[in-house]
Design an enzyme around this catalytic site. Structure first.
Site, mmCIF file in Angstrom:
data_model
loop_
_atom_site.group_PDB
_atom_site.id
_atom_site.type_symbol
_atom_site.label_atom_id
_atom_site.label_comp_id
_atom_site.label_asym_id
_atom_site.label_seq_id
_atom_site.Cartn_x
_atom_site.Cartn_y
_atom_site.Cartn_z
ATOM 1 N N ASN A 99 35.520 -44.899 46.570
ATOM 2 C CA ASN A 99 35.688 -44.963 45.116
ATOM 3 C C ASN A 99 36.867 -45.841 44.719
ATOM 4 O O ASN A 99 36.781 -46.584 43.744
ATOM 5 C CB ASN A 99 35.785 -43.553 44.533
ATOM 6 N N VAL B 269 36.861 -40.420 53.156
ATOM 7 C CA VAL B 269 36.024 -41.624 53.133
ATOM 8 C C VAL B 269 35.475 -41.850 51.719
ATOM 9 O O VAL B 269 35.434 -42.982 51.233
ATOM 10 C CB VAL B 269 34.884 -41.548 54.175
ATOM 11 N N CYS B 270 35.087 -40.785 51.046
ATOM 12 C CA CYS B 270 34.577 -40.908 49.677
ATOM 13 C C CYS B 270 35.682 -41.390 48.737
ATOM 14 O O CYS B 270 35.445 -42.198 47.841
ATOM 15 C CB CYS B 270 33.999 -39.582 49.189
ATOM 16 N N SER B 271 36.883 -40.913 48.952
ATOM 17 C CA SER B 271 38.025 -41.358 48.156
ATOM 18 C C SER B 271 38.248 -42.856 48.336
ATOM 19 O O SER B 271 38.402 -43.606 47.366
ATOM 20 C CB SER B 271 39.276 -40.580 48.558
#
Length: 168
Positions: free
Chosen positions: A64, A59-61
Site C-alpha cells: 500500500n 507485506v500488505c503495508s
C-alpha cells in the site's frame, strides 16, 4: 487456474480468474465510511486495483505504501483502488496512521463480489489473494498478476510499465 500458496501451502481461489483482454466485471465494495462504491463509479478512467489479504501485515503495508507513492506520480490520470476483506474501519485507521492519501481503499468483506468476480477469494481463509489488476478507460483488463506466494510482493515494475503505456 493459477496456483497460489500461503506460507508454502496451496490455497483454493474461488470464482473465475480474469486475464488480460477480458472485459472488466462490475463489483461493489465499501469505502471507509461504509458507502457502497462500484467499479463503474470510475468509468472512463484507467484503474489499478491493488489486491491484498490484510492491511495489518507487513507485506500488505509495504504494498500500500508503494502504490500510494506511485499514485502520486500519476496524478488524476489513474485511479488506484486498494481492496481487501479488511473491515472499512481497519482500512481507515491504517491510512490515517500511515499517511496513505492517494489510494481509494475498499472493503470486499460484505459481499465478496470483487474476490468472486475476479478469482481472488481464498476459500479456506475468506481473504483475498495478493495481486494487481489494471483496467483501461474502456474497462478492458490490460494486466493481471496473481502473486504465486501470498507472502511475496507483487511485481510493481511490470504493473507500472503497463500504466505508463496506458496514459501516454
Amino acid at each position: 487456474m493459477k496456483t497460489v500458496t500461503f506460507g508454502g501451502n496451496p490455497v483454493t481461489l474461488t470464482g473465475e480468474q480474469v486475464k488480460a483482454g477480458d472485459k472488466a466485471l462490475e463489483f461493489t465494495a465499501l469505502d471507509n465510511s461504509l458507502k457502497p462504491v462500484k467499479m463503474s463509479d470510475f468509468k472512463g478512467k484507467v484503474k489499478l486495483i491493488s489486491v491484498f489479504p490484510s492491511i495489518d501485515t507487513s507485506v500488505c503495508s509495504v504494498q500500500n505504501h508503494k502504490f500510494n507513492k506511485t499514485a502520486s506520480e500519476f496524478g488524476d490520470k489513474v485511479v488506484f483502488l486498494a481492496i481487501s476483506n479488511d473491515l472499512p474501519f481497519a482500512l481507515k485507521r491504517f491510512c490515517g496512521a500511515e499517511g496513505i492519501t492517494n489510494l481509494v481503499t475498499l472493503s470486499d468483506h460484505r459481499d465478496l463480489e470483487f474476490g468472486t468476480n475476479y478469482g481472488f477469494l481464498i476459500k479456506e481463509l475468506r481473504l483475498l489473494a495478493r495481486g494487481v489488476v489494471i483496467i483501461d478507460k474502456d474497462d478492458i483488463i490490460k494486466y493481471v498478476e496473481y502473486v504465486p506466494e501470498i507472502a511475496q510482493e507483487p511485481n510493481y515494475d511490470a504493473a507500472i510499465k503497463v500504466l505508463k503505456e496506458l496514459v501516454k
